[in-house]
Scaffold this motif. Structure first.
Motif, PDB file in Angstrom:
ATOM      1  N   VAL A  77      11.133  -0.336 -13.764  1.00  0.00           N
ATOM      2  CA  VAL A  77      10.262   0.339 -12.802  1.00  0.00           C
ATOM      3  C   VAL A  77      10.113   1.825 -13.124  1.00  0.00           C
ATOM      4  CG1 VAL A  77      12.096   0.887 -11.127  1.00  0.00           C
ATOM      5  CG2 VAL A  77       9.733   0.582 -10.344  1.00  0.00           C
ATOM      6  N   PHE A  78      11.139   2.423 -13.720  1.00  0.00           N
ATOM      7  CA  PHE A  78      11.080   3.845 -14.051  1.00  0.00           C
ATOM      8  C   PHE A  78      10.091   4.136 -15.169  1.00  0.00           C
ATOM      9  CE2 PHE A  78      15.829   3.780 -12.863  1.00  0.00           C
ATOM     10  CZ  PHE A  78      15.546   3.979 -11.513  1.00  0.00           C
ATOM     11  N   HIS A  79       9.825   3.145 -15.993  1.00  0.00           N
ATOM     12  CA  HIS A  79       9.032   3.365 -17.194  1.00  0.00           C
ATOM     13  C   HIS A  79       7.606   2.828 -17.087  1.00  0.00           C
ATOM     14  CE1 HIS A  79      12.682   4.709 -19.225  1.00  0.00           C
ATOM     15  NE2 HIS A  79      13.279   3.754 -18.537  1.00  0.00           N
ATOM     16  N   TYR A  80       7.421   1.737 -16.359  1.00  0.00           N
ATOM     17  CA  TYR A  80       6.103   1.097 -16.339  1.00  0.00           C
ATOM     18  C   TYR A  80       5.523   0.926 -14.940  1.00  0.00           C
ATOM     19  CZ  TYR A  80       7.799   0.291 -21.016  1.00  0.00           C
ATOM     20  OH  TYR A  80       8.320   0.488 -22.266  1.00  0.00           O
ATOM     21  N   GLY A  81       6.259   1.372 -13.925  1.00  0.00           N
ATOM     22  CA  GLY A  81       5.690   1.451 -12.588  1.00  0.00           C
ATOM     23  C   GLY A  81       5.384   0.124 -11.929  1.00  0.00           C
ATOM     24  N   GLN A  82       6.093  -0.934 -12.315  1.00  0.00           N
ATOM     25  CA  GLN A  82       5.840  -2.238 -11.690  1.00  0.00           C
ATOM     26  C   GLN A  82       6.526  -2.249 -10.328  1.00  0.00           C
ATOM     27  OE1 GLN A  82       7.320  -5.641 -13.821  1.00  0.00           O
ATOM     28  NE2 GLN A  82       5.900  -7.049 -12.851  1.00  0.00           N
ATOM     29  N   ALA A  83       5.763  -1.875  -9.304  1.00  0.00           N
ATOM     30  CA  ALA A  83       6.312  -1.737  -7.956  1.00  0.00           C
ATOM     31  C   ALA A  83       5.182  -1.823  -6.939  1.00  0.00           C
ATOM     32  CB  ALA A  83       7.045  -0.401  -7.807  1.00  0.00           C
ATOM     33  N   VAL A  84       5.519  -2.293  -5.751  1.00  0.00           N
ATOM     34  CA  VAL A  84       4.572  -2.340  -4.631  1.00  0.00           C
ATOM     35  C   VAL A  84       5.326  -1.946  -3.370  1.00  0.00           C
ATOM     36  CG1 VAL A  84       3.162  -4.162  -5.679  1.00  0.00           C
ATOM     37  CG2 VAL A  84       5.038  -4.792  -4.151  1.00  0.00           C
ATOM     38  N   PHE A  85       4.573  -1.573  -2.332  1.00  0.00           N
ATOM     39  CA  PHE A  85       5.232  -1.231  -1.070  1.00  0.00           C
ATOM     40  C   PHE A  85       4.300  -1.479   0.095  1.00  0.00           C
ATOM     41  CE2 PHE A  85       3.086   2.671  -2.232  1.00  0.00           C
ATOM     42  CZ  PHE A  85       2.701   3.247  -1.044  1.00  0.00           C
ATOM     43  N   GLU A  86       4.860  -1.384   1.286  1.00  0.00           N
ATOM     44  CA  GLU A  86       4.109  -1.526   2.529  1.00  0.00           C
ATOM     45  C   GLU A  86       4.566  -0.470   3.514  1.00  0.00           C
ATOM     46  OE1 GLU A  86       1.613  -3.142   3.953  1.00  0.00           O
ATOM     47  OE2 GLU A  86       1.059  -4.000   2.029  1.00  0.00           O
ATOM     48  N   GLY A  87       3.853  -0.355   4.621  1.00  0.00           N
ATOM     49  CA  GLY A  87       4.249   0.564   5.680  1.00  0.00           C
ATOM     50  C   GLY A  87       3.814   0.014   7.022  1.00  0.00           C
ATOM     51  N   LEU A  88       4.724  -0.025   7.972  1.00  0.00           N
ATOM     52  CA  LEU A  88       4.407  -0.434   9.341  1.00  0.00           C
ATOM     53  C   LEU A  88       5.376   0.257  10.282  1.00  0.00           C
ATOM     54  CD1 LEU A  88       5.768  -4.038   9.992  1.00  0.00           C
ATOM     55  CD2 LEU A  88       5.994  -2.956   7.766  1.00  0.00           C
ATOM     56  N   LYS A  89       5.281  -0.028  11.572  1.00  0.00           N
ATOM     57  CA  LYS A  89       6.090   0.701  12.541  1.00  0.00           C
ATOM     58  C   LYS A  89       6.652  -0.214  13.624  1.00  0.00           C
ATOM     59  CE  LYS A  89       3.678   5.170  12.230  1.00  0.00           C
ATOM     60  NZ  LYS A  89       2.848   6.153  12.990  1.00  0.00           N
ATOM     61  N   GLU A 113       7.087  11.062  22.954  1.00  0.00           N
ATOM     62  CA  GLU A 113       5.654  10.821  22.790  1.00  0.00           C
ATOM     63  C   GLU A 113       5.235  11.033  21.332  1.00  0.00           C
ATOM     64  OE1 GLU A 113       1.853   9.732  23.880  1.00  0.00           O
ATOM     65  OE2 GLU A 113       3.641   9.717  25.146  1.00  0.00           O
ATOM     66  N   GLY A 114       4.506  10.056  20.788  1.00  0.00           N
ATOM     67  CA  GLY A 114       3.989  10.174  19.439  1.00  0.00           C
ATOM     68  C   GLY A 114       4.969   9.811  18.337  1.00  0.00           C
ATOM     69  N   THR A 115       6.158   9.334  18.700  1.00  0.00           N
ATOM     70  CA  THR A 115       7.154   8.965  17.693  1.00  0.00           C
ATOM     71  C   THR A 115       7.234   7.447  17.542  1.00  0.00           C
ATOM     72  OG1 THR A 115       8.974   8.907  19.298  1.00  0.00           O
ATOM     73  CG2 THR A 115       8.518  11.018  18.216  1.00  0.00           C
ATOM     74  N   SER A 116       7.882   7.020  16.458  1.00  0.00           N
ATOM     75  CA  SER A 116       8.049   5.591  16.191  1.00  0.00           C
ATOM     76  C   SER A 116       9.095   5.435  15.098  1.00  0.00           C
ATOM     77  CB  SER A 116       6.726   4.965  15.743  1.00  0.00           C
ATOM     78  OG  SER A 116       6.246   5.603  14.576  1.00  0.00           O
ATOM     79  N   LEU A 117       9.435   4.181  14.799  1.00  0.00           N
ATOM     80  CA  LEU A 117      10.323   3.885  13.678  1.00  0.00           C
ATOM     81  C   LEU A 117       9.452   3.395  12.530  1.00  0.00           C
ATOM     82  CD1 LEU A 117      13.364   3.681  12.810  1.00  0.00           C
ATOM     83  CD2 LEU A 117      13.175   1.232  13.352  1.00  0.00           C
ATOM     84  N   TYR A 118       9.304   4.225  11.507  1.00  0.00           N
ATOM     85  CA  TYR A 118       8.500   3.836  10.356  1.00  0.00           C
ATOM     86  C   TYR A 118       9.306   2.870   9.490  1.00  0.00           C
ATOM     87  CZ  TYR A 118       5.496   4.075   6.262  1.00  0.00           C
ATOM     88  OH  TYR A 118       4.674   3.748   5.220  1.00  0.00           O
ATOM     89  N   ILE A 119       8.628   1.827   8.987  1.00  0.00           N
ATOM     90  CA  ILE A 119       9.281   0.757   8.229  1.00  0.00           C
ATOM     91  C   ILE A 119       8.669   0.699   6.835  1.00  0.00           C
ATOM     92  CG2 ILE A 119       9.740  -1.721   8.154  1.00  0.00           C
ATOM     93  CD1 ILE A 119       9.261  -1.676  11.257  1.00  0.00           C
ATOM     94  N   ARG A 120       9.505   0.768   5.814  1.00  0.00           N
ATOM     95  CA  ARG A 120       9.013   0.777   4.439  1.00  0.00           C
ATOM     96  C   ARG A 120       9.617  -0.407   3.658  1.00  0.00           C
ATOM     97  NH1 ARG A 120       6.837   4.368   0.893  1.00  0.00           N
ATOM     98  NH2 ARG A 120       5.331   4.498   2.597  1.00  0.00           N
TER      99      ARG A 120
END
Length: 356
Positions: free
Chosen positions: A62-74, A131-138
């Motif tokens: 992953v450090f060399h060729y960037g084979q990675a994916v991700f998501e984001g939700l709350k 107010e305006g806060t949440s738990l971000y999930i990665r």
């Protein structure tokens, strides 16, 4: 997947941060989820362990060729103490779309949602309530073979980490200033623009830095071929209300199919507001600004939810939108989505999932 999640709880809980000064993505909870993949064995060894560093060899792919994916939700905590997730299965379905593009083995969306629920339930005391806060999930997946040849990895690691967070933009729901990027491009059709992969974001940093230096919060990308058609903002999909009609760029392979974007379109249709997905040129947008028919503009994304746009700068020309103030429709969308997310409004769409 008929897998059992092993749980190892931390012996050294961390102090919780001040909810009034969280920022975004700066603090992390006590635990994280990990699952491994090995070719011929599949996904295995799902576990929740104390949050901490993970050792990798310098040759890890992953450090060399960037084979990675991700998501984001709350995750959100309601006033009556319930914990709600917003459309988590959509994120796990989308990570498989990214997986396919990056040659990463698919995950089981239902199992991953259950793993996510288990992790959030363990660390639910970290969910901020201001107010305006949440738990971000990665959630994210990385290639882990120690190998320098260019090929698909044979091993992977799927992880989920949690971060109590405040507003993504320091100004919160206040309108932001956006710079229309004339030189650099983020993605083209046939590339990885529709996948949520780190390389897309690395490619955007140069333009974003230059925009920040000019006093702009984000960059609005144009298409990578003609540099003529509006695509998306660096961290958001984008919508424009022109003469009563809401227009958003069509998904043609170079734009991330946002979950907040889809939710916004569903809401607009539900309210009977005309919404169109099509190609929109920056020239058409400028002309609408000049003749007074550009009524509102806003971005949508997990991190900011709705971010109204008060100004666009294109080739030295300024488009001031709604006198730099949030529009009525933008405010209504924001209030509705956040109201559903934190349980203040009834969820008529089945978008939320309670963590128990």
């Amino acid at each position: 997947m008929s897998l059992q999640i092993k749980i190892e709880k931390t012996k050294f809980p961390k102090p919780k941060p001040n909810q009034d000064n969280l920022g975004f993505g700066q603090y992390f909870t006590d635990h994280m989820f990990i699952m491994n993949y090995t070719e011929g064995k599949g996904w295995h060894d799902p576990r929740i362990v104390p949050y901490g560093p993970i050792p990798f060899e310098p040759s890890t792919m992953v450090f060399h060729y960037g084979q990675a994916v991700f998501e984001g939700l709350k995750a959100y905590k309601t006033t009556d103490g319930r914990v709600l997730l917003f459309r988590p299965r959509k994120n796990m379905e989308r990570i498989n779309i990214s997986n396919d593009r990056l040659c990463i083995p698919p995950v089981d969306p239902d199992f991953c949602v259950e793993a996510l629920k288990t992790l959030v339930n363990i660390d639910k005391d970290w969910i901020p309530e201001a107010e305006g806060t949440s738990l971000y999930i990665r959630p994210f997946i990385i290639a882990t073979d120690p190998y320098l040849g260019v090929r698909n990895s044979k091993t992977y690691m799927f992880m989920i980490i949690l971060s109590p967070s405040g507003a993504y933009y320091p100004g919160g729901i206040n309108p932001v200033k956006i710079y229309v990027e004339p030189r650099y491009v983020r993605a083209v059709r046939g590339g990885t623009g529709y996948a949520k992969t780190p390389g897309n974001y690395a490619a955007s940093l140069k333009a974003q830095d230059e925009a920040h230096n000019e006093g702009y919060v984000q960059v609005l990308w144009l298409d990578g071929v003609e540099k003529k058609y509006v695509e998306e903002v660096g961290s958001m999909n984008v919508f424009f209300k022109i003469n009563g009609e809401v227009i958003t760029p069509a998904l043609e392979g170079s734009i991330l199919p946002g979950i907040t974007r889809a939710s916004t379109i569903d809401l607009l249709n539900h309210w009977g507001v005309k919404v169109t997905e099509r190609r929109l040129s920056i020239q058409e947008l400028y002309e609408a600004s000049e003749n007074g028919t550009l009524e509102e503009a806003f971005g949508t994304g997990t991190a900011a939810v709705i971010s109204p746009i008060g100004e666009l700068s294109w080739e030295g020309k300024k488009m001031i939108i709604n006198n730099g103030k949030i529009g009525e429709l933008s405010q209504k969308i924001y209030d509705t989505i956040t109201g559903i997310q934190n349980g203040r409004l009834k969820d008529e769409f089945g978008w939320t999932l309670e963590v128990k």
